[in-house]
Scaffold this motif. Structure first.
Motif, PDB file in Angstrom:
ATOM      1  N   ARG A 123     -27.908  12.265  -3.818  1.00 12.25           N
ATOM      2  CA  ARG A 123     -28.042  12.740  -5.200  1.00 12.25           C
ATOM      3  C   ARG A 123     -28.359  11.624  -6.196  1.00 12.25           C
ATOM      4  O   ARG A 123     -29.262  11.768  -7.031  1.00 12.25           O
ATOM      5  CB  ARG A 123     -26.748  13.452  -5.618  1.00 12.25           C
ATOM      6  CG  ARG A 123     -26.798  13.967  -7.052  1.00 12.25           C
ATOM      7  CD  ARG A 123     -25.498  14.644  -7.458  1.00 12.25           C
ATOM      8  NE  ARG A 123     -25.551  15.087  -8.845  1.00 12.25           N
ATOM      9  CZ  ARG A 123     -24.542  15.644  -9.500  1.00 12.25           C
ATOM     10  NH1 ARG A 123     -23.374  15.848  -8.876  1.00 12.25           N
ATOM     11  NH2 ARG A 123     -24.675  16.006 -10.759  1.00 12.25           N
ATOM     12  N   PHE A 124     -27.622  10.514  -6.109  1.00  7.24           N
ATOM     13  CA  PHE A 124     -27.714   9.510  -7.163  1.00  7.24           C
ATOM     14  C   PHE A 124     -28.648   8.332  -6.852  1.00  7.24           C
ATOM     15  O   PHE A 124     -29.056   7.618  -7.765  1.00  7.24           O
ATOM     16  CB  PHE A 124     -26.314   8.975  -7.488  1.00  7.24           C
ATOM     17  CG  PHE A 124     -25.378  10.025  -8.002  1.00  7.24           C
ATOM     18  CD1 PHE A 124     -25.585  10.614  -9.235  1.00  7.24           C
ATOM     19  CD2 PHE A 124     -24.290  10.442  -7.235  1.00  7.24           C
ATOM     20  CE1 PHE A 124     -24.726  11.602  -9.715  1.00  7.24           C
ATOM     21  CE2 PHE A 124     -23.426  11.419  -7.700  1.00  7.24           C
ATOM     22  CZ  PHE A 124     -23.638  12.008  -8.936  1.00  7.24           C
ATOM     23  N   GLU A 151     -43.893  10.999 -15.043  1.00  2.00           N
ATOM     24  CA  GLU A 151     -43.802  12.464 -15.020  1.00  2.00           C
ATOM     25  C   GLU A 151     -44.738  13.056 -13.965  1.00  2.00           C
ATOM     26  O   GLU A 151     -44.336  13.937 -13.190  1.00  2.00           O
ATOM     27  CB  GLU A 151     -44.155  13.018 -16.397  1.00  2.00           C
ATOM     28  CG  GLU A 151     -44.093  14.540 -16.471  1.00  2.00           C
ATOM     29  CD  GLU A 151     -44.506  15.066 -17.839  1.00  2.00           C
ATOM     30  OE1 GLU A 151     -44.417  16.290 -18.045  1.00  2.00           O
ATOM     31  OE2 GLU A 151     -44.926  14.252 -18.692  1.00  2.00           O
ATOM     32  N   PHE A 152     -45.974  12.548 -13.908  1.00  2.00           N
ATOM     33  CA  PHE A 152     -46.941  13.052 -12.935  1.00  2.00           C
ATOM     34  C   PHE A 152     -46.483  12.722 -11.516  1.00  2.00           C
ATOM     35  O   PHE A 152     -46.527  13.579 -10.622  1.00  2.00           O
ATOM     36  CB  PHE A 152     -48.316  12.433 -13.189  1.00  2.00           C
ATOM     37  CG  PHE A 152     -49.351  12.798 -12.157  1.00  2.00           C
ATOM     38  CD1 PHE A 152     -50.050  13.989 -12.259  1.00  2.00           C
ATOM     39  CD2 PHE A 152     -49.623  11.949 -11.085  1.00  2.00           C
ATOM     40  CE1 PHE A 152     -50.998  14.344 -11.304  1.00  2.00           C
ATOM     41  CE2 PHE A 152     -50.562  12.292 -10.130  1.00  2.00           C
ATOM     42  CZ  PHE A 152     -51.258  13.486 -10.238  1.00  2.00           C
ATOM     43  N   HIS A 208     -39.571   4.069  -5.003  1.00  2.00           N
ATOM     44  CA  HIS A 208     -39.077   5.439  -4.861  1.00  2.00           C
ATOM     45  C   HIS A 208     -39.793   6.152  -3.720  1.00  2.00           C
ATOM     46  O   HIS A 208     -39.167   6.856  -2.914  1.00  2.00           O
ATOM     47  CB  HIS A 208     -39.283   6.211  -6.166  1.00  2.00           C
ATOM     48  CG  HIS A 208     -38.790   7.627  -6.127  1.00  2.00           C
ATOM     49  ND1 HIS A 208     -39.548   8.669  -5.602  1.00  2.00           N
ATOM     50  CD2 HIS A 208     -37.619   8.186  -6.533  1.00  2.00           C
ATOM     51  CE1 HIS A 208     -38.874   9.797  -5.706  1.00  2.00           C
ATOM     52  NE2 HIS A 208     -37.701   9.535  -6.265  1.00  2.00           N
ATOM     53  N   PHE A 209     -41.089   5.955  -3.603  1.00  2.40           N
ATOM     54  CA  PHE A 209     -41.887   6.602  -2.566  1.00  2.40           C
ATOM     55  C   PHE A 209     -41.443   6.148  -1.179  1.00  2.40           C
ATOM     56  O   PHE A 209     -41.274   6.959  -0.270  1.00  2.40           O
ATOM     57  CB  PHE A 209     -43.365   6.282  -2.776  1.00  2.40           C
ATOM     58  CG  PHE A 209     -44.298   7.038  -1.859  1.00  2.40           C
ATOM     59  CD1 PHE A 209     -44.577   8.375  -2.096  1.00  2.40           C
ATOM     60  CD2 PHE A 209     -44.884   6.411  -0.775  1.00  2.40           C
ATOM     61  CE1 PHE A 209     -45.433   9.088  -1.262  1.00  2.40           C
ATOM     62  CE2 PHE A 209     -45.737   7.109   0.069  1.00  2.40           C
ATOM     63  CZ  PHE A 209     -46.020   8.449  -0.169  1.00  2.40           C
ATOM     64  N   ASP A 263     -35.066   9.824  -9.303  1.00  2.00           N
ATOM     65  CA  ASP A 263     -36.198  10.591  -9.810  1.00  2.00           C
ATOM     66  C   ASP A 263     -36.593  10.290 -11.270  1.00  2.00           C
ATOM     67  O   ASP A 263     -37.142   9.238 -11.542  1.00  2.00           O
ATOM     68  CB  ASP A 263     -35.940  12.091  -9.619  1.00  2.00           C
ATOM     69  CG  ASP A 263     -35.912  12.478  -8.145  1.00  2.00           C
ATOM     70  OD1 ASP A 263     -36.424  11.704  -7.321  1.00  2.00           O
ATOM     71  OD2 ASP A 263     -35.367  13.542  -7.802  1.00  2.00           O
ATOM     72  N   GLU A 264     -36.292  11.226 -12.182  1.00  2.00           N
ATOM     73  CA  GLU A 264     -36.750  11.064 -13.573  1.00  2.00           C
ATOM     74  C   GLU A 264     -36.197   9.823 -14.258  1.00  2.00           C
ATOM     75  O   GLU A 264     -36.677   9.421 -15.316  1.00  2.00           O
ATOM     76  CB  GLU A 264     -36.386  12.295 -14.409  1.00  2.00           C
ATOM     77  CG  GLU A 264     -37.205  13.528 -14.128  1.00  2.00           C
ATOM     78  CD  GLU A 264     -36.574  14.407 -13.053  1.00  2.00           C
ATOM     79  OE1 GLU A 264     -35.633  13.917 -12.380  1.00  2.00           O
ATOM     80  OE2 GLU A 264     -37.024  15.550 -12.891  1.00  2.00           O
TER      81      GLU A 264
END
Length: 343
Positions: A210-211, A131-132, A229-230, A216-217
């Motif tokens: 988008r996908f 989340e952070f 992800h980064f 993301d979450e």
């Protein structure tokens, strides 16, 4: 990071600031603080011309005026990086916001990454919650230079991709596909396949953004998932104006391209495979070059200006909408437009 403030605070009169009213030296006043935006004005999401109108002036109320250009709290976070001093005590003005709390006071203390240190090892050694991480990585920052990923210069080289590398690398591949394809199919059939691939790219572009890029979450908890992800897309939202992280490195795009080619081979016959693949390649090159322009280019053309505004809104206002890069067509089809229309 928070701007380093000299203990011997430099003070400027409003007349001194007013002298810095050109592209070569562009200063502004905001809340009795002075900011040097010389290295930033060409990267301003609203366009350089907007900032040039107010060069050397007090922009405190201008930044609050939504009829000129709407500024979120993220804009004030970016502004902090360009702090150079204060207005002299005898010329300070009280300009409280309607909410009662100054916007600069609403900018949270930086607890994520130190932009003055290599980013990769900071991420690798981090213990951020999902989340952070997702919240912080989508808070745009600005550096007047490319960020450093690795302390090792050899490794660092592979993280940097100038915009011109994309056509130099991919256009010969596209031409080769077409030359090989005409051995199997006539030119008219090749043309149809090429156009099909070119048009199909727009949907692929939207879907990947988008996908895949904005999973993301949904990414798993844990450092490895956050690092992946980064590297894939997070850094682009963290540093949206980094000129060497705006187009995809050939190593990554080649990996993705080979997987797409394998899928095409299962669907199309020889010749048509080459044509469709060439069309997709052309679409990709146009997309990546367009993407670079949307961040660093300027144009008096209304459509291009709106496209730039649309994409930068995705970065600075709402990363959960506006996934189209070269067009907002698929956002309209799938209902992922912004909640309020882009002016």
């Amino acid at each position: 990071m928070e701007p380093a403030i000299d203990t011997k605070l430099r003070e400027y009169s409003r007349a001194e600031v007013a002298k810095h009213d050109s592209a070569e030296s562009l200063w502004v006043i905001r809340g009795n603080q002075v900011f040097d935006l010389t290295t930033f004005h060409t990267d301003h999401p609203g366009g350089s011309d907007v900032l040039m109108q107010f060069a050397g002036q007090d922009v405190t109320e201008v930044m609050r005026d939504s009829s000129i250009h709407t500024h979120a709290i993220q804009a004030y976070r970016v502004l902090k990086d360009f702090y150079v001093g204060e207005i002299t005590s005898d010329e300070r003005q009280d300009q409280p916001p309607a909410s009662g709390r100054d916007e600069m006071e609403q900018v949270e203390e930086e607890k994520f990454l130190d932009l003055n240190r290599p980013l990769f090892m900071q991420m690798w050694n981090s213990k951020f919650t999902r989340e952070f991480y997702i919240r912080e990585v989508h808070k745009a920052h600005h550096l007047p230079r490319p960020a450093v990923f690795f302390a090792n210069s050899f490794c660092e080289t592979f993280t940097r991709t100038p915009w011109w590398v994309i056509p130099v690398y991919w256009v010969p591949i596209m031409v080769t596909l077409l030359v090989l394809g005409v051995k199997y199919e006539p030119l008219n059939v090749m043309f149809v396949g090429f156009v099909f691939g070119l048009v199909s790219w727009t949907l692929l572009e939207y879907s990947m953004h988008r996908f895949v890029f904005h999973y993301d979450e949904n990414i798993p908890e844990g450092t490895i998932a956050q690092v992946a992800h980064f590297l894939l897309h997070g850094v682009h939202h963290f540093l949206p104006m980094d000129p060497l992280r705006l187009v995809m490195p050939p190593a990554l795009s080649t990996f993705l391209g080979l997987n797409i080619l394998g899928l095409l081979c299962c669907i199309f016959t020889p010749g048509m495979v080459h044509a469709v693949a060439a069309g997709l390649t052309a679409g990709y090159v146009l997309y990546d070059e367009c993407h670079y322009w949307l961040h660093h280019g300027t144009s008096s053309n209304k459509h291009l200006s709106q496209l730039k505004t649309y994409h930068l809104r995705h970065h600075y206002k709402d990363f959960k909408a506006g996934f189209g890069i070269t067009s907002d067509f698929w956002d309209t089809v799938f209902g992922t437009q912004f909640a309020t229309p882009v002016c």
